[in-house]
Design a protein around this motif. Structure first.
Motif, short mmCIF file in Angstrom:
data_model
loop_
_atom_site.label_atom_id
_atom_site.label_comp_id
_atom_site.label_asym_id
_atom_site.label_seq_id
_atom_site.Cartn_x
_atom_site.Cartn_y
_atom_site.Cartn_z
N GLY A 103 0.82 -1.02 0.00
CA GLY A 103 0.15 0.12 0.14
C GLY A 103 0.73 1.30 -0.14
O GLY A 103 0.65 2.16 -0.64
N ALA A 107 0.76 3.84 -2.70
CA ALA A 107 0.58 5.51 -2.41
C ALA A 107 1.54 6.38 -2.81
O ALA A 107 1.37 7.49 -3.11
CB ALA A 107 0.14 5.43 -0.97
N ASN A 112 -0.99 9.90 1.08
CA ASN A 112 -1.68 9.55 -0.21
C ASN A 112 -2.40 8.01 0.10
O ASN A 112 -2.51 7.59 -1.07
CB ASN A 112 -0.78 9.80 -1.36
N ILE A 113 -2.60 7.59 1.14
CA ILE A 113 -3.00 6.31 1.38
C ILE A 113 -4.16 6.14 0.56
O ILE A 113 -4.84 4.84 0.61
CB ILE A 113 -2.91 5.71 2.72
N ASP A 114 -5.32 6.99 0.47
CA ASP A 114 -6.47 6.82 -0.12
C ASP A 114 -6.62 6.82 -1.37
O ASP A 114 -7.68 6.81 -2.10
CB ASP A 114 -7.31 8.00 0.50
N PRO A 116 -6.62 5.41 -5.09
CA PRO A 116 -7.35 4.20 -5.70
C PRO A 116 -6.19 3.00 -5.72
O PRO A 116 -6.64 1.77 -5.35
CB PRO A 116 -7.76 4.74 -7.22
N ARG A 119 -5.58 2.00 -1.91
CA ARG A 119 -6.86 1.86 -0.91
C ARG A 119 -6.80 0.42 -0.72
O ARG A 119 -7.27 0.08 0.52
CB ARG A 119 -7.94 2.53 -1.79
N PHE A 122 -4.52 -1.00 1.82
CA PHE A 122 -4.46 -0.46 3.10
C PHE A 122 -5.97 -1.21 3.82
O PHE A 122 -5.87 -1.44 5.12
CB PHE A 122 -4.37 1.14 3.28
N ASN A 123 -7.02 -1.43 3.15
CA ASN A 123 -7.92 -1.90 3.65
C ASN A 123 -7.82 -3.37 4.03
O ASN A 123 -8.36 -3.88 5.11
CB ASN A 123 -9.23 -1.95 2.41
#
Length: 160
Positions: A103, A107, A112-114, A116, A119, A122-123
């Motif tokens: 992740g 990122a 910037n972990i959100d 696409p 994501r 990290f989920n």
């Protein structure tokens, strides 16, 4: 020498458990970089523990429970659950770590972990740690308890 290695192993796993707790605290406060550093420390200390533990076993140092008979069943129940979950903890921790690293690479940075591309990793990291953290803490705490019980009521049967 093996007894000294054993003591250092206990010190490293105690510190690893504390670093894990700090890491959980930090991520809950949104402090991603500090969380990452704490988890690197926790993982590094757990790795050092494993090396020391396996070295101690390789030297043939072993203790057996020689405490009160009425505690024997509880001690062995604790020991068996500790061993099973310790074996499970390694793949859990590796899964969590792998997803965090992938992740972070996707990122580019922690801010910037959100993105696409990151994501999903990290989920999955969060999903893995929901299991990893309680198992890791259980293994750490039961390991400390087992160490204290054997320190008080253990009998060296090999090594020394």
């Amino acid at each position: 020498m093996a007894e000294t290695i054993n003591q250092w192993a206990v010190i490293t796993i105690v510190l690893s458990g504390l670093a894990l707790c700090v890491g959980v605290y930090l991520i809950r406060r949104g402090m991603r970089e500090a969380h990452m550093r704490a988890m690197i420390v926790a993982t590094s200390l757990a790795t050092i523990f494993l090396v020391l533990y396996l070295t101690r076993l390789g030297l043939g140092y072993e203790k057996k429970y020689a405490g009160p008979e009425e505690w024997r069943t509880a001690y062995f129940a604790l020991l068996i659950s500790h061993i099973i979950l310790a074996a499970l903890n390694l793949p859990l921790a590796l899964g969590a770590l792998w997803n965090a690293v992938k992740g972070l690479k996707a990122a580019g940075n922690l801010g910037n972990i959100d993105a696409p591309a990151a994501r999903g990793y990290f989920n999955r990291h969060r999903a893995w740690v929901r299991w990893t953290v309680p198992v890791w803490l259980y293994v750490a705490v039961t390991g400390w308890i087992i160490y204290l019980v054997l320190h008080q009521y253990g009998e060296v049967i090999k090594g020394g």
